[in-house]
Design a protein around this motif. Structure first.
Motif, PDB file in Angstrom:
ATOM      1  N   VAL A  18       0.930  -1.281  -0.207  1.00 28.54           N
ATOM      2  CA  VAL A  18      -0.009  -0.190   0.031  1.00 28.54           C
ATOM      3  C   VAL A  18       0.623   1.274  -0.002  1.00 28.54           C
ATOM      4  O   VAL A  18       0.369   2.225  -0.811  1.00 28.54           O
ATOM      5  N   MET A  19       2.075   1.101   0.750  1.00 27.96           N
ATOM      6  CA  MET A  19       2.664   2.391   0.712  1.00 27.96           C
ATOM      7  C   MET A  19       3.339   2.471  -0.816  1.00 27.96           C
ATOM      8  O   MET A  19       3.494   3.600  -1.099  1.00 27.96           O
ATOM      9  N   TRP A  20       3.744   1.429  -1.755  1.00 32.00           N
ATOM     10  CA  TRP A  20       4.011   1.699  -2.854  1.00 32.00           C
ATOM     11  C   TRP A  20       2.972   2.200  -3.792  1.00 32.00           C
ATOM     12  O   TRP A  20       3.461   2.970  -4.605  1.00 32.00           O
ATOM     13  N   MET A  21       1.711   2.149  -3.580  1.00 36.43           N
ATOM     14  CA  MET A  21       0.898   2.837  -4.222  1.00 36.43           C
ATOM     15  C   MET A  21       1.039   4.436  -4.196  1.00 36.43           C
ATOM     16  O   MET A  21       0.526   5.424  -4.759  1.00 36.43           O
ATOM     17  N   ALA A  22       1.623   5.186  -3.095  1.00 33.50           N
ATOM     18  CA  ALA A  22       2.262   6.509  -3.219  1.00 33.50           C
ATOM     19  C   ALA A  22       3.036   6.798  -4.377  1.00 33.50           C
ATOM     20  O   ALA A  22       2.808   7.858  -4.966  1.00 33.50           O
ATOM     21  N   ALA A  23       3.849   5.845  -4.776  1.00 37.03           N
ATOM     22  CA  ALA A  23       4.630   5.996  -5.931  1.00 37.03           C
ATOM     23  C   ALA A  23       3.737   6.068  -7.026  1.00 37.03           C
ATOM     24  O   ALA A  23       3.742   6.897  -8.252  1.00 37.03           O
ATOM     25  N   GLY A  24       2.590   5.017  -7.231  1.00 39.78           N
ATOM     26  CA  GLY A  24       1.795   5.038  -8.228  1.00 39.78           C
ATOM     27  C   GLY A  24       0.939   6.455  -8.343  1.00 39.78           C
ATOM     28  O   GLY A  24       0.670   6.836  -9.390  1.00 39.78           O
ATOM     29  N   PHE A  25       0.339   6.932  -7.208  1.00 41.29           N
ATOM     30  CA  PHE A  25      -0.274   8.186  -7.375  1.00 41.29           C
ATOM     31  C   PHE A  25       0.987   9.519  -7.899  1.00 41.29           C
ATOM     32  O   PHE A  25       0.394  10.282  -8.650  1.00 41.29           O
ATOM     33  N   SER A  26       1.999   9.183  -7.500  1.00 33.98           N
ATOM     34  CA  SER A  26       2.708  10.333  -7.839  1.00 33.98           C
ATOM     35  C   SER A  26       3.143  10.149  -9.352  1.00 33.98           C
ATOM     36  O   SER A  26       3.077  11.311 -10.357  1.00 33.98           O
ATOM     37  N   MET A  27       3.334   9.070  -9.856  1.00 35.60           N
ATOM     38  CA  MET A  27       3.547   8.915 -11.709  1.00 35.60           C
ATOM     39  C   MET A  27       2.142   9.201 -12.243  1.00 35.60           C
ATOM     40  O   MET A  27       2.051   9.821 -13.208  1.00 35.60           O
ATOM     41  N   LEU A  28       1.201   8.734 -11.749  1.00 33.64           N
ATOM     42  CA  LEU A  28      -0.046   8.976 -12.498  1.00 33.64           C
ATOM     43  C   LEU A  28      -0.268  10.427 -12.561  1.00 33.64           C
ATOM     44  O   LEU A  28      -0.796  10.903 -13.615  1.00 33.64           O
ATOM     45  N   GLU A  29      -0.220  11.227 -11.416  1.00 31.46           N
ATOM     46  CA  GLU A  29      -0.704  12.514 -11.475  1.00 31.46           C
ATOM     47  C   GLU A  29       0.309  13.152 -12.292  1.00 31.46           C
ATOM     48  O   GLU A  29      -0.026  14.198 -13.075  1.00 31.46           O
ATOM     49  N   ALA A  30       1.834  13.008 -12.134  1.00 32.59           N
ATOM     50  CA  ALA A  30       2.820  13.647 -12.956  1.00 32.59           C
ATOM     51  C   ALA A  30       2.566  13.471 -14.330  1.00 32.59           C
ATOM     52  O   ALA A  30       2.792  14.218 -15.230  1.00 32.59           O
ATOM     53  N   GLY A  31       1.921  12.280 -14.685  1.00 29.83           N
ATOM     54  CA  GLY A  31       1.897  11.839 -15.996  1.00 29.83           C
ATOM     55  C   GLY A  31       0.372  12.842 -16.729  1.00 29.83           C
ATOM     56  O   GLY A  31       0.425  13.081 -17.720  1.00 29.83           O
ATOM     57  N   LEU A  32      -0.481  12.910 -15.887  1.00 29.98           N
ATOM     58  CA  LEU A  32      -1.654  13.545 -16.628  1.00 29.98           C
ATOM     59  C   LEU A  32      -1.849  15.147 -16.175  1.00 29.98           C
ATOM     60  O   LEU A  32      -2.993  15.808 -16.648  1.00 29.98           O
ATOM     61  N   VAL A  33      -0.735  15.775 -15.565  1.00 32.04           N
ATOM     62  CA  VAL A  33      -0.648  17.174 -15.740  1.00 32.04           C
ATOM     63  C   VAL A  33       0.469  17.613 -16.630  1.00 32.04           C
ATOM     64  O   VAL A  33       1.115  16.954 -17.111  1.00 32.04           O
ATOM     65  N   ARG A  34       0.257  18.941 -16.668  1.00 34.35           N
ATOM     66  CA  ARG A  34       1.295  19.728 -17.653  1.00 34.35           C
ATOM     67  C   ARG A  34       2.622  19.536 -17.249  1.00 34.35           C
ATOM     68  O   ARG A  34       2.896  19.518 -15.866  1.00 34.35           O
ATOM     69  N   SER A  35       3.731  19.421 -17.904  1.00 29.38           N
ATOM     70  CA  SER A  35       4.949  19.276 -17.651  1.00 29.38           C
ATOM     71  C   SER A  35       5.561  20.392 -16.731  1.00 29.38           C
ATOM     72  O   SER A  35       6.412  20.207 -15.823  1.00 29.38           O
ATOM     73  N   LYS A  36       5.089  21.465 -16.718  1.00 29.62           N
ATOM     74  CA  LYS A  36       5.491  22.585 -15.800  1.00 29.62           C
ATOM     75  C   LYS A  36       4.923  22.592 -14.379  1.00 29.62           C
ATOM     76  O   LYS A  36       5.415  23.335 -13.705  1.00 29.62           O
ATOM     77  N   SER A  37       4.308  21.315 -14.230  1.00 33.11           N
ATOM     78  CA  SER A  37       3.888  21.247 -12.645  1.00 33.11           C
ATOM     79  C   SER A  37       4.194  20.235 -12.103  1.00 33.11           C
ATOM     80  O   SER A  37       3.733  19.719 -10.896  1.00 33.11           O
TER      81      SER A  37
END
Length: 428
Positions: A24-43
């Motif tokens: 479940v802790m590893w899900m923090a990495a999943g949220f990070s990658m998912l969000e980083a991929g779905l926002v613009r690069s400048k954020s």
């Protein structure tokens, strides 16, 4: 011989709890990658900073305050080890007594420290949901201040009324009086996170250029869909710990079979969500939409989380598929009413979280639709109202939105002073 068997069961169940917590802790990495991929690069840098910081804040706030609110046994205030057990018999007696006090009647026996670790990563998951919904326009430290309140007080309070077994402000019990059931947190974790996110998004407003005055909706594509896909697969994997660990036990035949069924159904629901979202997107848009497919997988996982142990695998697939259908229409609906959610978190975790709760009575005879609705209403009302108040206070004190100039340049520069993808570097 009996003590040896008990020691083995204790070791297996404790180790299983810890491994599932790590997943479940590893899900923090999943949220990070998912969000980083779905926002613009400048954020991107700001998104990553938020996710690392919120995890640390959640772990600390729940350690100091939250766990005590939720279970009347704060980790800093109560002995979590086996101190005072001078021999094996005394240790066995102490563990059984602690287990019975926790409501397990000696059936589930494991280290209290492992229980805390498993609980704290759930708290971080709820807060991670908020991060994606407010992406690209919220002040970093406004978000982190809210994270303290959410993980130290708001989430533990509603958790105390559900998994903690306490009555709601001394008035009624969701479990005993209404039969409310949420196996691993479709409502307690996911819908709660979405409710907090919705309150913030309403006050925050949409990203500049997302909606026009004439009612047009301008899509804002994510910067890195391979990264978002990786994040989804990480979350899919972590969900086996999320749901599987919620069985609370592994060290006997019956519970081992239950764990296996939970894993199977969790995977089946995610697959059903993907397939359903893929076909709905094709029907509505004429093409396969990867972002909808990714959200379909997550929707299937959220949907099955409320009850992954009692459905048949085919029923789990159907529950996940319904979640996959719901999430596509929900994302379109929120866009239509001008609620800007860059990653679809409110739809995935909130709307589908409600569906997950309502699906429980379809396979679990101990639950009923009225009880599920009451539980969902209490969780949503508490989290949304308290979150709205906290967001208003933060807005009044320091503001919650970055400036228009910072938003144009990107939250990375304004909030973190660095870019995730610098186009040029200079060296001397």
């Amino acid at each position: 011989m009996e003590n040896q068997i008990f020691h083995l069961q204790y070791a297996i169940d404790t180790f299983y709890f810890l491994v599932c917590g790590a997943l479940v802790m590893w899900m923090a990495a999943g949220f990070s990658m998912l969000e980083a991929g779905l926002v613009r690069s400048k954020s991107t840098t700001e998104i990553l900073t938020k996710n690392v910081a919120l995890f640390a804040i959640a772990c600390t706030a729940y350690l100091v305050v939250g766990y005590d609110i939720m279970y009347d046994g704060g980790i800093l205030l109560k002995d979590i080890a086996l101190d005072g057990a001078e021999n094996a018999d005394a240790m066995v007696a102490k563990v059984l007594a602690d287990s019975a006090e926790a409501g397990f009647d000696g059936d589930s026996v494991y280290s209290n420290a492992s229980d805390f670790f498993f609980q704290v990563v759930f708290v971080a998951t709820a807060m991670s949901i908020v991060s994606g919904a407010v992406a690209e326009r919220m002040k970093l430290f406004a978000f982190l201040i809210f994270a303290v309140v959410m993980t130290a007080f708001i989430y533990p309070m509603e958790g105390s009324w559900t998994w903690g077994g306490k009555s709601v402000f001394g008035m009624f019990s969701l479990g005993d009086d209404f039969g409310f059931s949420d196996f691993a947190g479709s409502g307690i974790v996911h819908m709660a996170g979405a409710a907090a996110a919705l309150a913030g998004v309403i006050l925050l407003g949409a990203r500049k250029g997302k909606y026009t005055k004439d009612g047009k909706i301008n899509p804002i594509p994510g910067a890195n869909l391979p990264l978002a896909t990786l994040g989804t697969f990480i979350l899919w994997m972590g969900w086996f710990g999320f749901n599987g660990g919620s069985v609370l036990k592994l060290g006997d035949i019956g519970n081992a079979n239950s764990v296996a069924m939970v894993f199977l159904n969790t995977n089946a629901a995610a697959a059903g969500g993907v397939i359903a979202a893929l076909f709905v997107a094709k029907i509505l848009f004429g093409k396969a939409d990867l972002t909808m497919v990714l959200n379909g997988a997550l929707a299937g996982l959220v949907a099955i989380t409320a009850e992954p142990s009692t459905p048949s695998p085919m029923m789990a697939t159907i529950i996940g598929a319904v979640g996959g259908v719901i999430v596509v229409f929900s994302i379109l609906f929120f866009d239509k009413i001008r609620i800007d959610d860059p990653v679809g978190a409110i739809s995935v975790h909130g709307v589908v979280g409600l569906w997950g709760l309502l699906a429980v009575p379809l396979t679990n005879d101990g639950a009923n639709f009225v009880g599920q609705l009451v539980g969902a209403g209490v969780i949503f009302a508490w989290v949304f109202v308290t979150s709205f108040i906290v967001w208003i206070l933060i807005k009044a004190i320091m503001g919650i939105r970055i400036s228009e100039e910072e938003e144009y340049e990107g939250a990375d520069i304004g909030e973190c002073g660095m870019e995730a993808y610098p186009e040029f570097t200079s060296a001397r």
